[in-house]
Enzyme design. Sequence first.
Site, short mmCIF file in Angstrom:
data_model
loop_
_atom_site.label_atom_id
_atom_site.label_comp_id
_atom_site.label_asym_id
_atom_site.label_seq_id
_atom_site.Cartn_x
_atom_site.Cartn_y
_atom_site.Cartn_z
N ARG A 177 0.87 -1.18 0.00
CA ARG A 177 0.00 0.00 0.00
C ARG A 177 0.90 1.23 0.00
NH1 ARG A 177 -5.21 -1.57 1.01
NH2 ARG A 177 -5.50 -3.52 2.15
N THR A 205 -6.18 1.51 -6.04
CA THR A 205 -5.39 1.22 -7.25
C THR A 205 -6.04 1.85 -8.48
OG1 THR A 205 -4.81 -0.87 -6.21
CG2 THR A 205 -4.36 -0.68 -8.57
N THR A 231 -11.17 -6.95 -5.36
CA THR A 231 -11.43 -6.73 -3.93
C THR A 231 -12.33 -7.82 -3.40
OG1 THR A 231 -13.03 -5.51 -2.56
CG2 THR A 231 -12.82 -4.76 -4.78
N VAL A 232 -11.88 -8.46 -2.32
CA VAL A 232 -12.75 -9.45 -1.69
C VAL A 232 -14.02 -8.78 -1.18
CG1 VAL A 232 -11.37 -11.41 -0.94
CG2 VAL A 232 -11.29 -9.30 0.38
N ASP A 233 -13.91 -7.49 -0.83
CA ASP A 233 -15.06 -6.79 -0.24
C ASP A 233 -16.20 -6.58 -1.24
OD1 ASP A 233 -13.38 -6.63 1.87
OD2 ASP A 233 -13.27 -4.45 1.97
N GLY A 277 -14.74 -6.74 5.20
CA GLY A 277 -15.74 -5.82 4.65
C GLY A 277 -15.55 -4.48 5.32
N ARG A 278 -14.65 -3.69 4.73
CA ARG A 278 -14.27 -2.42 5.36
C ARG A 278 -15.45 -1.44 5.34
NH1 ARG A 278 -8.81 -0.15 5.19
NH2 ARG A 278 -8.24 -1.29 3.32
N TYR A 390 -7.83 -13.11 7.46
CA TYR A 390 -6.89 -13.31 6.36
C TYR A 390 -7.02 -14.68 5.70
CZ TYR A 390 -5.00 -8.87 7.83
OH TYR A 390 -4.88 -7.54 8.14
N ARG A 393 -9.02 -14.60 2.39
CA ARG A 393 -8.50 -13.95 1.18
C ARG A 393 -7.12 -14.49 0.75
NH1 ARG A 393 -6.50 -7.77 2.79
NH2 ARG A 393 -4.43 -8.48 3.40
N1 LIG Z 1 -6.46 8.78 -4.63
C1 LIG Z 1 -5.37 8.10 -5.00
N2 LIG Z 1 -4.56 8.59 -5.96
C2 LIG Z 1 -3.46 7.93 -6.33
N3 LIG Z 1 -3.09 6.75 -5.81
C3 LIG Z 1 -3.84 6.21 -4.86
C4 LIG Z 1 -5.03 6.84 -4.40
N4 LIG Z 1 -5.58 6.06 -3.45
C5 LIG Z 1 -4.77 5.00 -3.32
N5 LIG Z 1 -3.73 5.07 -4.17
C6 LIG Z 1 -2.63 4.11 -4.30
O1 LIG Z 1 -3.13 2.88 -4.81
C7 LIG Z 1 -2.45 1.79 -4.19
C8 LIG Z 1 -3.47 0.83 -3.59
O2 LIG Z 1 -4.36 1.55 -2.71
P1 LIG Z 1 -4.98 0.86 -1.41
O3 LIG Z 1 -3.89 0.45 -0.48
O4 LIG Z 1 -6.02 1.76 -0.87
O5 LIG Z 1 -5.58 -0.51 -1.92
P2 LIG Z 1 -6.78 -0.82 -2.90
O6 LIG Z 1 -6.32 -0.77 -4.28
O7 LIG Z 1 -7.94 0.05 -2.54
O8 LIG Z 1 -7.04 -2.32 -2.54
P3 LIG Z 1 -7.86 -2.90 -1.26
O9 LIG Z 1 -9.14 -3.37 -1.81
O10 LIG Z 1 -7.07 -4.02 -0.77
O11 LIG Z 1 -8.01 -1.82 -0.25
C9 LIG Z 1 -1.49 2.36 -3.18
O12 LIG Z 1 -0.21 2.40 -3.74
C10 LIG Z 1 -2.04 3.76 -2.95
O13 LIG Z 1 -1.01 4.68 -2.58
O1 LIG Z 2 -4.59 -5.67 6.56
P1 LIG Z 2 -4.50 -5.17 5.17
O2 LIG Z 2 -3.69 -6.04 4.29
O3 LIG Z 2 -4.08 -3.74 5.07
O4 LIG Z 2 -5.94 -5.26 4.52
C1 LIG Z 2 -7.13 -5.17 5.20
C2 LIG Z 2 -8.23 -4.67 4.29
O5 LIG Z 2 -8.15 -5.15 2.99
C3 LIG Z 2 -9.39 -5.66 2.56
O6 LIG Z 2 -9.30 -7.05 2.55
C4 LIG Z 2 -9.74 -5.24 1.16
O7 LIG Z 2 -9.98 -3.87 1.09
C5 LIG Z 2 -10.39 -5.15 3.60
O8 LIG Z 2 -11.48 -5.99 3.79
C6 LIG Z 2 -9.54 -5.02 4.82
O9 LIG Z 2 -9.99 -3.99 5.66
MG LIG Z 3 -9.46 -0.07 -1.04
#
Ligand SMILES: Nc1ncnc2c1ncn2[C@@H]1O[C@H](COP(=O)(O)OP(=O)(O)OP(=O)(O)O)[C@@H](O)[C@H]1O
Ligand SMILES: O=P(O)(O)OC[C@H]1O[C@](O)(CO)[C@@H](O)[C@@H]1O
Ligand SMILES: [Mg+2]
Length: 469
Positions: A177, A205, A231-233, A277-278, A390, A393
């Site tokens: 992240r 992402t 996303t699992v969510d 499920g955030r 965990y 997923r």
């Molecule tokens: N608004 C944004 N603009 C640019 N990059 C972003 C933004 N939000 C998140 N990112 C980048 O996207 C990547 C993934 O973001 P994040 O950790 O929130 O996971 P995600 O893709 O939402 O997956 P998950 O479902 O597991 O939360 C990270 O490198 C983060 O810095």
């Molecule tokens: O502990 P981590 O890897 O940051 O991820 C937890 C989060 O990722 C998810 O699996 C997907 O967004 C959420 O349900 C959970 O809150």
């Molecule tokens: Mg996310």
Amino acid sequence: MDPTVPNPGDHAASTPTNTTVTLPPLTLRDAPRLPASPSGATAVPNPISSHPYFHPPPTFYISPGDVSLRHAFFDLSSGSPNPLVAYRRAGPRESLAVNPARARAALVTCGGLCPGLNTVLRELVVGLHELYGVLDVFGVAAGYRGFYGADDDHVRLDPASVDDWHKKGGTALKTTRGGFDLNKIVDGIVARGYTQVYAIGGDGTMRGAVAIFEEFKRRGLRISITGIPKTVDNDIGIIDRSFGFQTAVEIAQQAIDAAHVEAVSAVNGIGLVKLMGRSTGHIALHATLSSRDVDCCLIPEIDFHVEGKGGLFEFLYERIKKKGHAVVVVAEGAGQEVIPRTDDQKREQDESGNMLFLDVGPWLKSELGRWWKREHPTELFTVKYIDPTYMIRAVPANATDNLYCTLLAHSAIHGIMAGFTGFVPGPINGNYSYIPLEDIAVAKNPVDVNDHKWAWVRSVTDQPDFLKP
Ligand SMILES: Nc1ncnc2c1ncn2[C@@H]1O[C@H](COP(=O)(O)OP(=O)(O)OP(=O)(O)O)[C@@H](O)[C@H]1O
Ligand SMILES: O=P(O)(O)OC[C@H]1O[C@](O)(CO)[C@@H](O)[C@@H]1O
Ligand SMILES: [Mg+2]
């Protein structure tokens, strides 16, 4: 739209009727396209046409006019969505805007784990190689930050090296992240000569991919990008569902089964299971519907209070009196408003800026224990808490998700090779489509607690609203 369309009941029961209905105009939310090649190079025939095994029939290719509709049903008497929205249908095109011989692909996984990540990676590598003859395919290590990482963060991939990836949980590329430094990422993409980027991740992402897409445009770069939603969510909107979700629901059954066994085997037993499920309760809801052993499902979309009249604890007590036990499923984002939180905790975020949640499971367990001791001190009571967070997923995708991941990967490749960019492939009412990344990045998918699904939950759990009187 003709509001006078008759109801079925207005006709004689045995007579089918044809009624002509005028629909609102259709708006095509088209996927963006790469700018024209400066060398003036024209379209390239799709190599699938000369593939020794394919022999595509005339219906094989998606025609330039093929679209799919966002809304598959609407109420003729109250009006359909206006305008009706359409997206390009996903799939192979007869001619390509990208020359496979000059293509150089980068694959990256970001955010949390999800069953099927490795399947998508595998199918991207195999599809690029076998369908289109793209031989320069690279895995970028550890999320977006890998683009500006060391040389060994960029690993050449071929069908042999990814052969068994679909059987493995996690992501072979690693994921992180945060680390989103737009200029460094785009500089890294340019420096390594990538011409196409496949970003696999969740909502964050997708927002990152939009920023990269905009920066490509601003710099006038002929590099394409697609986001493959993970996303699992299941919290990404527009598409039918995200990959990995069904596997997660399946694995969650094991935890609910165990909670049920513990609860029925105790005197006044409660089995409590926390599921991921955030901000949405899809996993908890679907796991509840599939299991049938659940007495109460708590999701972020619904407020609840625990103590006092009409509260959760009183309900559980009554359920135990009736059945001898109870099973509760709670989504991790549920109840965040009612758990006391210090100012420091209010500010806590992960590296990507997502708010860190307080752990609703242990909190519920201890509050319930305290309440029972106070209200019913002479009665035996047990809560068994299971947190399979965990586990649900970090497993390989099941058969349905593996197939889904394959179709997503192939749809992504076909779109990129046809010259689309800044898009997300995904099923809409079962039809694979190309949706603009910017639409996906803002589209949420909360559980609609007013529709049939939540009513089904009630019919299975027979639970009330735990609203404060
Ligand atoms: N608004 C944004 N603009 C640019 N990059 C972003 C933004 N939000 C998140 N990112 C980048 O996207 C990547 C993934 O973001 P994040 O950790 O929130 O996971 P995600 O893709 O939402 O997956 P998950 O479902 O597991 O939360 C990270 O490198 C983060 O810095
Ligand atoms: O502990 P981590 O890897 O940051 O991820 C937890 C989060 O990722 C998810 O699996 C997907 O967004 C959420 O349900 C959970 O809150
Ligand atoms: Mg996310």
